[in-house]
Design an enzyme around this catalytic site. Structure first.
Site, mmCIF file in Angstrom:
data_model
loop_
_atom_site.group_PDB
_atom_site.id
_atom_site.type_symbol
_atom_site.label_atom_id
_atom_site.label_comp_id
_atom_site.label_asym_id
_atom_site.label_seq_id
_atom_site.Cartn_x
_atom_site.Cartn_y
_atom_site.Cartn_z
ATOM 1 N N ASP B 210 -2.334 -13.451 5.602
ATOM 2 C CA ASP B 210 -2.019 -14.872 5.774
ATOM 3 C C ASP B 210 -3.318 -15.652 5.626
ATOM 4 O O ASP B 210 -4.374 -15.054 5.385
ATOM 5 C CB ASP B 210 -1.335 -15.139 7.127
ATOM 6 C CG ASP B 210 -0.303 -16.273 7.010
ATOM 7 O OD1 ASP B 210 -0.692 -17.364 6.532
ATOM 8 O OD2 ASP B 210 0.866 -16.075 7.369
ATOM 9 N N HIS B 255 11.186 -19.276 -0.423
ATOM 10 C CA HIS B 255 11.991 -20.509 -0.345
ATOM 11 C C HIS B 255 11.128 -21.751 -0.070
ATOM 12 O O HIS B 255 11.623 -22.863 -0.181
ATOM 13 C CB HIS B 255 13.136 -20.369 0.675
ATOM 14 C CG HIS B 255 12.760 -20.667 2.090
ATOM 15 N ND1 HIS B 255 13.594 -21.330 2.949
ATOM 16 C CD2 HIS B 255 11.638 -20.399 2.785
ATOM 17 C CE1 HIS B 255 12.997 -21.450 4.126
ATOM 18 N NE2 HIS B 255 11.815 -20.890 4.057
#
Lengths: 167, 363
Positions: B210, B255
């Site tokens: 991340d 998404h």
């Protein structure tokens, strides 16, 4: 207590009514507890004495059948799910019978479906309104307060997109 | 028009980060007491006439009631607004962030019909950040709004149908476990998925990737799994540094991105892929129309619009995912979509059948 009337099995106060509950049920219900007068807002000085009714301050979510002020909120009265379902069935039957007997087309979602309801006689108009109201109320009850608030906020936040697109 | 009114009312009722606590109508008086319109108006520093009209409209949604003239009491729904922190975040995010963004979305897609840049969204117009920064950067500068959005999303995806257990129970983990293979969780936050997997499978090695800030704030892991889970700062828009892993995993990542950026993310994997490497996506998968009740379909399609208004991103159908892999590179073979029963998310899988990565040892 002049504003309290009984009609068949219903207690009717002002413009609203709800079925009787037995005393034992009342005692068990936390909804019927009464807050001490000190907990009530200044508003309590509103002149309830005019009506000759002793005003018991209400708990939120109360079903105040022991109180006799005539301005109790309809909003916290809770009808049973089955009672509402019964209203929907009963009133829908009235509406459908009328539509059939008078040869009206049945409502539908298709392109050929009627775009408006025909002009209805007063009792059938009331039946239709009852179906709409009870359907909404039953839906709200089975959705529950938290999820109702969730989808209310969600739908609201998307309204501008959908409304823009349909304009 | 009604929706606009509800929006105003909710706006006033829910907590506003910019306004002190006492200004919240829902918290203007205790849930077990009552108050007059005048008392509430004084508490929230608004005009009594306006407080009355807002609250009486809210009452038609069963938010508050008026047990006697001029006296306001709570209802179950107003109690939710007053007491439920997660719903407070949800309502705040809906009416203060999403609503203004949604109102500018048609304008945004008229200006930029491809709707592919996260800096050209309705959200950007409503925040005066068009062509400057995407939503996450805006929230990055505003911890209160960022926290509220996090809370709002958690209140939705923390609910039924979003549990990680669906992913754990409905994918073949025994193959990667038996070979002691490597699992890379791209955009894996603090490694929630890897921690659960590591507790269940003893041989898989994990890399959680991340952004540096997120990696730096990851909590310390239990000793029994910490030697198999590595945190690594990595921006998934750049080349994948972990070469030769068995599974590259994206949960709630694709998404957030338009096809343009999603394609790039998949292509950034290619220099690291060995033949047979899997790419696994855990996300919503839009159903074909009419496969679900309108209610369930509406939730997932609204989520699709949310992605548009906030990020110019999208939810995808199985066909959309297949096309995405094919367009990213012919070396990807799309394997299909699984939606576990009861789960709102799907597992989307592809395998790399192209050239093996350039021969370096896997980590």
């Amino acid at each position: 207590m002049d504003k309290v009337r009984t009609a068949s099995n219903r207690l009717s106060i002002g413009s609203w009514s709800l079925p009787f509950r037995s005393n034992s049920q009342r005692k068990q219900s936390r909804n019927l507890s009464v807050v001490p007068a000190t907990a009530v807002g200044e508003s309590d000085s509103l002149n309830h004495s005019k009506t000759g009714i002793s005003h018991a301050p209400l708990q939120p979510r109360d079903i105040p059948i022991t109180s006799s002020t005539n301005s109790l909120s309809k909003m916290t009265q809770t009808k049973s799910l089955i009672e509402l379902a019964g209203t929907i069935t009963r009133e829908t039957e009235k509406l459908e019978r009328y539509l059939k007997e008078s040869g009206c087309e049945m409502p539908g979602f298709g392109i050929d479906s009627p775009l408006n309801f025909p002009k209805l006689p007063e009792d059938i108009k009331t039946a239709r309104e009852e179906v709409m109201r009870a359907t909404k109320e039953l839906g709200d009850l089975v959705t529950g307060p938290t999820e109702s608030v969730r989808w209310m906020a969600w739908d609201v936040s998307y309204a501008p997109v959908v409304e823009d697109c349909s304009n | 028009m009604q929706s606009i009114i509800i929006e105003w009312v909710l706006l006033l009722i829910h907590s506003r980060p910019t306004v002190s606590l006492t200004k919240k109508l829902a918290k203007a008086f205790s849930v077990n007491s009552t108050a007059t319109f005048e008392e509430i108006a004084r508490k929230v520093s608004l005009d009594e006439v306006n407080v009355r009209r807002f609250l009486r409209h809210a009452m038609t949604n069963r938010i508050f009631c008026e047990p006697s003239p001029g006296v306001v009491a709570h209802t179950a729904a107003s109690r939710v607004l007053a007491e439920d922190q997660a719903m407070d975040s949800w309502v705040g995010f809906c009416v203060e962030d999403m609503f203004p963004a949604a109102s500018q979305t048609l304008k945004a897609i008229e200006l930029n019909p491809s709707a592919s840049e996260p800096t050209q969204t309705g959200f950007c117009i409503s925040n005066n950040t068009t062509d400057k920064e995407p939503m996450f950067a805006t929230f990055g500068k505003d911890p209160v709004r960022a926290k509220r959005m996090g809370g709002a999303m958690a209140s939705l995806t923390g609910g039924e149908g979003y549990e990680i257990s669906y992913m754990l129970d409905n994918y073949d983990w025994t193959t990667i476990d038996s070979t002691g293979g490597t699992f890379v969780d791209i955009g894996g936050s603090h490694g929630f998925v890897c921690v659960d997997l590591a507790n269940r499978y003893k041989n898989i090695k994990f890399v959680v990737q991340d952004l540096p800030k997120t990696v730096a704030s990851a909590p310390k892991l239990d000793d029994n799994i910490s030697d198999r889970i590595t945190f690594q700062a990595h921006d998934f828009h750049t080349e994948q540094p972990v070469k030769g892993a068995d599974i590259y995993f994206f949960r709630w990542i694709l998404h957030n991105h338009s096809d343009k950026y999603a394609l790039n993310m998949l292509r950034q994997l290619i220099p690291a892929l060995k033949k047979g490497a899997k790419v696994v996506i855990n996300d919503h998968c839009l159903p074909e129309p009419g496969q679900e009740s309108l209610w369930d379909e509406k939730i997932i399609r609204t989520m699709d619009l949310v992605m548009l208004t906030l990020l110019n991103a999208r939810e995808r159908t199985a066909g959309d995912f297949k096309e995405l892999f094919e367009e990213a590179d012919p070396g990807f073979k799309f394997l299909g979509v699984t939606r576990p029963k009861g789960c709102r998310m799907s597992i989307i899988e592809a395998v790399w059948e192209g050239e093996d990565f350039d021969g370096k040892e896997k980590v």
